[in-house]
Design a protein around this motif. Sequence first.
Motif, PDB file in Angstrom:
ATOM      1  N   ALA A 154      -3.441  -6.593   6.543  1.00 55.87           N
ATOM      2  CA  ALA A 154      -3.592  -5.998   7.865  1.00 55.87           C
ATOM      3  C   ALA A 154      -4.413  -4.714   7.830  1.00 55.87           C
ATOM      4  O   ALA A 154      -4.949  -4.291   8.858  1.00 55.87           O
ATOM      5  N   ALA A 155      -4.529  -4.084   6.667  1.00 56.70           N
ATOM      6  CA  ALA A 155      -5.251  -2.817   6.554  1.00 56.70           C
ATOM      7  C   ALA A 155      -6.743  -3.032   6.795  1.00 56.70           C
ATOM      8  O   ALA A 155      -7.311  -4.062   6.453  1.00 56.70           O
ATOM      9  N   LEU A 213      -3.567  -4.209  -5.071  1.00 58.88           N
ATOM     10  CA  LEU A 213      -4.270  -3.967  -3.817  1.00 58.88           C
ATOM     11  C   LEU A 213      -3.495  -2.923  -3.022  1.00 58.88           C
ATOM     12  O   LEU A 213      -2.306  -3.105  -2.746  1.00 58.88           O
ATOM     13  N   LEU A 214      -4.190  -1.818  -2.673  1.00 58.42           N
ATOM     14  CA  LEU A 214      -3.561  -0.706  -1.970  1.00 58.42           C
ATOM     15  C   LEU A 214      -4.153  -0.552  -0.576  1.00 58.42           C
ATOM     16  O   LEU A 214      -5.344  -0.814  -0.360  1.00 58.42           O
ATOM     17  N   ASP A 215      -3.353  -0.099   0.365  1.00 58.61           N
ATOM     18  CA  ASP A 215      -3.834   0.328   1.677  1.00 58.61           C
ATOM     19  C   ASP A 215      -4.516   1.680   1.490  1.00 58.61           C
ATOM     20  O   ASP A 215      -3.888   2.653   1.072  1.00 58.61           O
ATOM     21  N   SER A 216      -5.808   1.762   1.778  1.00 55.81           N
ATOM     22  CA  SER A 216      -6.551   3.001   1.528  1.00 55.81           C
ATOM     23  C   SER A 216      -6.027   4.163   2.347  1.00 55.81           C
ATOM     24  O   SER A 216      -6.064   5.314   1.903  1.00 55.81           O
ATOM     25  N   ALA A 217      -5.532   3.897   3.540  1.00 56.56           N
ATOM     26  CA  ALA A 217      -5.068   4.972   4.414  1.00 56.56           C
ATOM     27  C   ALA A 217      -3.746   5.561   3.947  1.00 56.56           C
ATOM     28  O   ALA A 217      -3.579   6.778   3.846  1.00 56.56           O
ATOM     29  N   SER A 218      -2.786   4.700   3.632  1.00 58.67           N
ATOM     30  CA  SER A 218      -1.446   5.176   3.287  1.00 58.67           C
ATOM     31  C   SER A 218      -1.186   5.244   1.790  1.00 58.67           C
ATOM     32  O   SER A 218      -0.259   5.902   1.339  1.00 58.67           O
ATOM     33  N   GLY A 219      -1.988   4.522   1.004  1.00 55.34           N
ATOM     34  CA  GLY A 219      -1.739   4.435  -0.432  1.00 55.34           C
ATOM     35  C   GLY A 219      -0.675   3.431  -0.792  1.00 55.34           C
ATOM     36  O   GLY A 219      -0.362   3.263  -1.980  1.00 55.34           O
ATOM     37  N   ALA A 220      -0.100   2.752   0.211  1.00 51.83           N
ATOM     38  CA  ALA A 220       0.956   1.778  -0.060  1.00 51.83           C
ATOM     39  C   ALA A 220       0.397   0.585  -0.825  1.00 51.83           C
ATOM     40  O   ALA A 220      -0.713   0.115  -0.547  1.00 51.83           O
ATOM     41  N   GLU A 221       1.172   0.091  -1.792  1.00 55.62           N
ATOM     42  CA  GLU A 221       0.752  -1.072  -2.559  1.00 55.62           C
ATOM     43  C   GLU A 221       1.065  -2.333  -1.766  1.00 55.62           C
ATOM     44  O   GLU A 221       2.216  -2.606  -1.426  1.00 55.62           O
ATOM     45  N   LEU A 222       0.038  -3.122  -1.469  1.00 53.64           N
ATOM     46  CA  LEU A 222       0.190  -4.317  -0.658  1.00 53.64           C
ATOM     47  C   LEU A 222       0.479  -5.554  -1.495  1.00 53.64           C
ATOM     48  O   LEU A 222       1.213  -6.442  -1.069  1.00 53.64           O
ATOM     49  N   ALA A 223      -0.127  -5.645  -2.668  1.00 55.65           N
ATOM     50  CA  ALA A 223       0.042  -6.833  -3.513  1.00 55.65           C
ATOM     51  C   ALA A 223      -0.231  -6.465  -4.957  1.00 55.65           C
ATOM     52  O   ALA A 223      -0.976  -5.522  -5.251  1.00 55.65           O
TER      53      ALA A 223
END
Length: 477
Positions: free
Chosen positions: A13-14, A111-121
């Motif tokens: 979604a990012a 794979l990280l969300d660039s905005a939040s830094g959250a790890e997506l996968a």
Amino acid sequence: MTILSKGANVPVAASAVRAVLDWSAGPGVPDVDASALLLGSGGRVRSDDDFVFYNQPRHASGAVSHVGKRPGSDSLDVHLAALGPDIERVALCASADGGTFGQVPGLCLRLLDSASGAELARFGITAAMETALVGGELYRRDGGWKFRAVGQGYASGLAGLATDFGISVDEDQPAAGPGSRPVTPPYPARAPSFDAPVPSFNAPVPAAGAPVPGHVAGEPRPRLTKGEEHLPVDMRKRLSLRKQQVLVSLGKHGVPELRARVVLVLDASGSMGGLYRRGTVAGVAERMVAVAAQLDDDGQMQAWTFASNPARLPDLAVGDLPEWLRLHVRVGQTFGFGRRKPPRGLEPGQIDMRTVGIQNEEQKVIAEVRAFVRAHPVPDPTLVLFFSDGGVHRNREIEQELRAAAEEPVFWQFVGLGSSQYGVLERFDTMPGRRVDNVGFFAADDIERISDQELYDRVLSEFPSWLRAARQAGILR
């Protein structure tokens, strides 16, 4: 955060992501470099500018950039929202400098969300003699983006990987190898290879009399198969090109002369009905004929269908392909209002699909194929191509069969045709307690959109590694 197995995918979604390649650096461990390929609808780059790596660290659009590295980590930024509509996929790649990926412990793509830094996968990658690989890919689907764990290795290095996606190679540079690294852009050199455009499943076939695309003088040629001359012209041309592409996939692993018995298994459970009606299963069977035609001495495939019960189908001979598809690629039949539907007149050789049923009982057909291999030994190893849309629920029974099969000269390549639950099949790659890893799995929920070359690369990606391990273990002679 989602932990992915090979072939699995997850929605993204990012609008911008960072792909981080991690490994355990140390003495004797090769250095690893991350790279990216921006691919159009045909699965190839539009130009050499669509390759982002250490000597070309930023794409002209600014959508993809090589962030830089530190010990044990290298990263790429991908701004999905900035990618033009003609970019269908971004392949996230890696190359090993000074050795092979079998010498790189702890290899992992995050794979990280660039905005939040959250790890997506997160995808843990296993490899052996490969010096380059596609770790994962970002791809468009239904107006959004998804990430798929790929794990496809190349023994021919970064140059070989890049060439297969349409990158031209500077032939004046020395050949790439462990420890070599180009000092001038854009990429390492490679000897001429199979770099013809890759057609999709529905792509037009070459003109009559045209040479087989991608063949290089002196390289192994596709095998001529008995009965091939009796096929309809378009089907014969597709088969000729596909055999070449199978040969390309084998060449990437250094086994172009490989021989194997090939067995096809097709799920015919009730949930597969739509895939049969759309022609997806028939298309898969036709594409796998090229594998048997190139690998098998007699060019034939043994075949099974299954649901609640297994049923052996007549052997699939190349010359009989159109009629075989018409007669035998059929889904299981249901029961209505407490009574069995009457048969509508079976043609000679056809299975009464009422006896096959509609449930998923993979362990039964696995056991039957194992019994066939034991009763009909051949000098070559056996490759089982097993297609199913999931719904796996007999995990314990399936695991028992496949663990026992680890001591047999058979490699089981499972391919998921949907996004359903695949249970133990997804976990087998990392399951301990076997002398060799005898099971491969990947999911292809969009198999009709996957080019023939990519499909063969994925179907044959783990078979050569198993061959080496099985020979070392004494399972194969």
